[in-house]
Motif scaffolding. Structure first.
Motif, PDB file in Angstrom:
ATOM      1  N   LEU A 199       1.401   4.395  -3.253  1.00  0.00           N
ATOM      2  CA  LEU A 199       0.863   5.759  -3.106  1.00  0.00           C
ATOM      3  C   LEU A 199       1.392   6.681  -4.204  1.00  0.00           C
ATOM      4  O   LEU A 199       2.504   6.514  -4.688  1.00  0.00           O
ATOM      5  N   LYS A 223      -4.521   8.097   2.422  1.00  0.00           N
ATOM      6  CA  LYS A 223      -4.889   6.736   2.014  1.00  0.00           C
ATOM      7  C   LYS A 223      -4.511   5.695   3.065  1.00  0.00           C
ATOM      8  O   LYS A 223      -5.170   4.683   3.222  1.00  0.00           O
ATOM      9  N   CYS A 278     -10.060   6.192   4.757  1.00  0.00           N
ATOM     10  CA  CYS A 278      -8.735   5.683   4.359  1.00  0.00           C
ATOM     11  C   CYS A 278      -8.863   4.355   3.609  1.00  0.00           C
ATOM     12  O   CYS A 278      -9.850   3.638   3.755  1.00  0.00           O
ATOM     13  N   ARG A 279      -7.819   4.047   2.836  1.00  0.00           N
ATOM     14  CA  ARG A 279      -7.812   2.748   2.160  1.00  0.00           C
ATOM     15  C   ARG A 279      -7.377   1.658   3.133  1.00  0.00           C
ATOM     16  O   ARG A 279      -7.904   0.560   3.147  1.00  0.00           O
ATOM     17  N   GLU A 286       0.562  10.906   1.307  1.00  0.00           N
ATOM     18  CA  GLU A 286      -0.774  10.312   1.440  1.00  0.00           C
ATOM     19  C   GLU A 286      -0.842   9.295   2.582  1.00  0.00           C
ATOM     20  O   GLU A 286      -1.865   8.646   2.776  1.00  0.00           O
ATOM     21  N   GLU A 326       0.835  -1.206   0.000  1.00  0.00           N
ATOM     22  CA  GLU A 326       0.000   0.000   0.000  1.00  0.00           C
ATOM     23  C   GLU A 326       0.870   1.256   0.000  1.00  0.00           C
ATOM     24  O   GLU A 326       0.589   2.223  -0.700  1.00  0.00           O
TER      25      GLU A 326
END
Ligand SMILES: Nc1nc2c(c(=O)[nH]1)N[C@H]1C(S)=C(S)[C@@H](COP(=O)(O)OP(=O)(O)OC[C@H]3O[C@@H](n4cnc5c(=O)[nH]c(N)nc54)[C@H](O)[C@@H]3O)O[C@H]1N2
Ligand SMILES: Nc1nc2c(c(=O)[nH]1)N[C@H]1C(S)=C(S)[C@@H](COP(=O)(O)OP(=O)(O)OC[C@H]3O[C@@H](n4cnc5c(=O)[nH]c(N)nc54)[C@H](O)[C@@H]3O)O[C@H]1N2
Ligand SMILES: [Mo]
Length: 760
Positions: free
Chosen positions: A153, A458, A484-485, A158, A149
């Motif tokens: 980005l 994120k 958020c992811r 982020e 993850e």
């Protein structure tokens, strides 16, 4: 083997209220300590663990940041330190079966108390997109997923990397290094909600954002102010230091809207006299100030000092800048404004002036009662003015003493956990590691939430703590977090932040202070810095609570390796923490020979130029006297000013139990303390049920439903209730000037008859 956790949330229907106590500690405290410890750990483990707290060869108490003295008692622990230890060393476990049985949607409506009581986290867990259950994953999968993850980005900005203040120096240094190597200064921490105002004010005025007194200075002081602090609950070992200072003739002035038991009288449980006697009367003078009245009080004292000429003109001429403007401003102070802001009488202020005139050496101690207001930075600057006027900085028995909260929050900052790192720190990092760290300031805690709300974040990673519960404006923050992811938490215990998640979420369970930390090169220890700049080692003795736990250092190093490769030597740092300390010794001033000095008994004290040499590394090269305009905080008719405080049975968002013994509360937390005259004026009866309704210009009211009114001797116009239940009332945009700290101690509310007293 697990001791059983409560199966149901305790509701507040059993709530009992009795008059507040006039003293702290003594026999009940010891009994409560042992009771709580047995409940969590059993008898043998209790003895093994509690006897190791704060001993020279033991572990640092995870309770608070108050320093340990040189003459340690066999059991240098206090009631609340023991509760913190028991909470970590509990034999209860949260397993994969627990997560299979409890969907996240169910955990989300459990109380903070219930969540914390389930025990220690035991293996990495993943909440996948669209799923309602956390499921076990391997460390490799968990760390790989987080690394992927981060690598995916568009920009490193982020992602945000939160830290709570229990993280060791070694883990904190590795963590900030990783974050900066990744390319961002997004390092918000709990300090942003805590002593940030102290750091801001002290850096500007004295050049060092830390306290300037050592433990031995307390006994040398003639006069100690304890302002906006409840040490009986939050720093119980401080009471022993105050007690011995008193025996040597020190006078104590307590400044607080609440007559806190620990400030009034103390029975030392470590002494026979404390167990059988009446104890020591601590405060010689109690000033029941209104919330937010401290700037006015200290400015009034300063004006009196100027008028009587009782100032140290030589010190002022030699060491300070800004005297002329300061003097002019203070002379114009309006006496009526002072009386209105403080709620004190002329006589009380005059008597305090006499205390000051009779004292050669003065220390001012403070905590959240000064730091969590809109004008906190100016208030603390005015405290500094007060001390500078009589040369009370940089000599024995005198100085500023911000009493820090989390046990290593000060050390984390020293190690570089800071969204606004000074250029010199980044230069040193660059010289040591050969990469160019980002220079642009990162996000602090409140700005993190704003950025999340705007959809700009994120990935969230929390190194300890309980971000969604500790932060203000709960509803706003929870929605922000859900945007958020991926949200991930390195944690010892289950908490609300594991249930309010991004699209996917990770729980990364970790070892605590009390536990052994074996690595390839052998057993490791870590180090911490206390509230007075003493750095010392901490060695855990208990076996890991589960076979699969990693230390915080291991998690950081493995994540960094998976994200960035091994250019910076992560594998070596994980294998042997001496490698990390060697890096620190070349990057952070005051840590030369870290690996040698940390092994010396008792550790070492960091240098502090104002304290040691009366040198002030400020913009002017002198200690700065400052001009701090007084704006009286006027609350509209029929409203109260609410402060949010800790009960005696909690550690921030960790709820140990439902009692607040010193304030006379049993078996419940949804209470609001109000002065009897205010109750009469509002036509409300003691014991009635109300909603707390928060008002903030331009926004809809915020409501915390179902509180029982408790008639209580707090200052007029002021109310108090516990956090985190009341965080919903703190507007995200209500923050302190300069430090951006949420104003958790001044929230305008009105009380309305409860809409639904059955609500949680
Ligand atoms: N057992 C235990 N120990 C802890 C903690 C815990 O939760 N539990 N938390 C730790 C942490 S992180 C911290 S920061 C510290 C917090 O330690 P404290 O600052 O003592 O904690 P609070 O409960 O916020 O208490 C604030 C005190 O300031 C007073 N006060 C509020 N507003 C004002 C004001 O305007 N003026 C004045 N003069 N007084 C005011 C309140 O009445 C109260 O006595 O404790 C640390 N230690
Ligand atoms: N309204 C209001 N809000 C406040 C305050 C207030 O006075 N009023 N006070 C503010 C202050 S002063 C502070 S400091 C913040 C506190 O904010 P945080 O530090 O974020 O909150 P804590 O409740 O201390 O965090 C508890 C969690 O930390 C984890 N934990 C405990 N020990 C360890 C460990 O050794 N390692 C790791 N990785 N995790 C661990 C556990 O999972 C536990 O659930 O709250 C702030 N919020
Ligand atoms: Mo704190």
């Amino acid at each position: 083997m697990s001791r059983k956790a409560p199966s149901e949330d305790t509701d507040d229907t059993r709530l009992e209220v009795s008059p507040p106590k006039d003293h702290a500690a003594g026999v009940p405290a010891v009994a409560v300590t042992l009771g709580k410890a047995y409940e969590q750990m059993g008898v043998r483990r209790t003895a093994l663990t509690l006897l190791r707290v704060n001993q020279k060869n033991g572990f640092d108490c995870p309770g608070c940041a108050w320093p340990e003295g040189d003459h340690r008692h066999v059991a240098e622990f206090c009631e609340n330190g023991a509760k913190a230890v028991a909470e970590e060393a509990t034999t209860r476990r949260v397993t994969r079966e627990f997560f299979a049985a409890h969907p996240v949607s169910e955990l989300a409506v459990r109380s903070d108390h219930w969540l914390g009581q389930q025990g220690r986290l035991t293996e990495p867990m993943l909440l996948d997109a669209g799923s309602d259950h956390y499921e076990p994953v391997s460390w490799e999968t968990a760390i790989g997923l987080l690394a992927d993850e981060l690598k995916g980005l568009d920009s490193p900005g982020e992602a945000v990397f939160y830290t709570s203040g229990r993280t060791s120096n070694e883990a904190a240094f590795a963590y900030q290094l990783f974050v900066r190597a990744l390319g961002t200064n997004n390092l918000p921490d709990c300090s942003n909600m805590c002593h940030e105002s102290s750091g801001s004010a002290l850096t500007e005025t004295l050049g060092v954002g830390k306290g300037s007194v050592l433990l031995e200075d307390l006994a040398k002081a003639d006069l100690i102010f304890v302002v906006g602090q409840n040490p009986g609950t939050n720093h119980p070992r401080m009471l022993s230091a105050l007690e011995s200072a008193k025996r040597g003739g020190t006078r104590i002035v307590a400044v607080n809207p609440l007559p806190e038991a620990g400030l009034m009288r103390f029975k030392n449980p470590q002494k026979v006299s404390g167990v059988i006697g009446r104890g020591t009367a601590l405060a010689d003078r109690y000033l029941q100030i209104r919330l937010n009245g401290d700037l006015a009080l200290f400015q009034a004292l300063n004006r009196a000092l100027l008028e009587t000429g009782a100032i140290d003109q030589e010190f002022i001429d030699r060491h300070t800048a800004g005297f002329a403007e300061f003097e002019k401003h203070v002379h114009a102070l309006d006496r009526d404004d002072v009386l209105e802001a403080t709620g004190l009488t002329e006589e009380e202020i005059d008597a305090t002036v006499s205390d000051v005139l009779g004292a050669e050496r003065i220390i001012v101690c403070w905590a959240m009662g000064l730091t969590q207001h809109r004008n906190s930075v100016p208030t603390i600057r005015e405290v500094v003015n007060f001390l500078l006027l009589r040369g009370n900085v940089g000599r024995p028995g005198a100085g500023v003493c911000p009493v820090r909260g989390h046990s290593n929050v000060q050390g984390d900052r020293t190690m570089g956990i800071y969204e606004k790192p000074p250029a010199a720190f980044l230069d040193a990092l660059e010289a040591e590691f050969g990469f160019a760290p980002p220079r642009e300031h990162g996000l602090d805690t409140v700005d993190t939430i704003r950025a999340m709300r705007a959809g700009e974040i994120k990935v969230f990673l929390g190194m300890g703590g309980n971000f969604v519960r500790a932060t203000p404006d709960s509803a706003v923050t929870e929605a922000a977090m859900r945007s958020c992811r991926l949200t991930a938490h390195v944690s010892t215990k289950l908490n609300r932040s594991h249930t309010v998640t991004g699209e996917r979420a990770l729980i990364l369970p970790t070892l605590g202070r009390t536990e052994r930390d074996p690595q390839e090169s052998g057993p490791q220890f870590v180090s911490v810095e206390d509230s007075m700049g003493m750095v010392h080692a901490s060695r855990g003795r208990l076996p890991a609570p589960a076979p699969d736990l990693l230390s915080e250092v291991s998690i950081v190093c493995r994540l960094a390796l998976a994200t960035l490769g091994d250019d910076l030597g992560w594998a070596a740092m994980e294998r042997d923490y001496d490698v990390i300390r060697d890096h620190v010794s070349r990057v952070v001033p005051g840590f030369a020979d870290y690996n040698v000095r940390i092994r010396e008994s008792g550790g070492f004290t960091l240098p502090h130029a104002p304290r040691d040499r009366r040198e002030f590394p400020t913009a002017t090269g002198k200690a700065n006297l400052t001009v701090n305009p007084l704006k009286v905080l006027r609350v509209p008719d029929g409203r109260l000013l609410l402060q949010t405080v800790r009960s005696h049975d909690q550690y921030n968002t960790t709820i140990y139990g439902l009692d607040d013994r010193y304030r006379g509360i049993k078996a419940g937390r949804r209470v609001v303390f109000v002065n009897p005259d205010d109750l009469a004026a509002l036509d409300l009866a003691d014991g009635s049920m109300v909603d707390l309704v928060g008002e903030w210009p331009g926004e809809a009211d915020r409501r915390a439903p179902g509180f029982r009114v408790v008639s209580y001797p707090t200052a007029r116009g002021c109310a108090a209730a516990y956090f985190p239940e009341t965080n919903v009332l703190v507007p995200l945009d209500s923050t302190a000037e300069i430090s951006n700290t949420p104003t958790s101690k001044s929230i305008v509310i009105r009380l309305e008859p409860a809409t639904d007293a059955d609500l949680p």
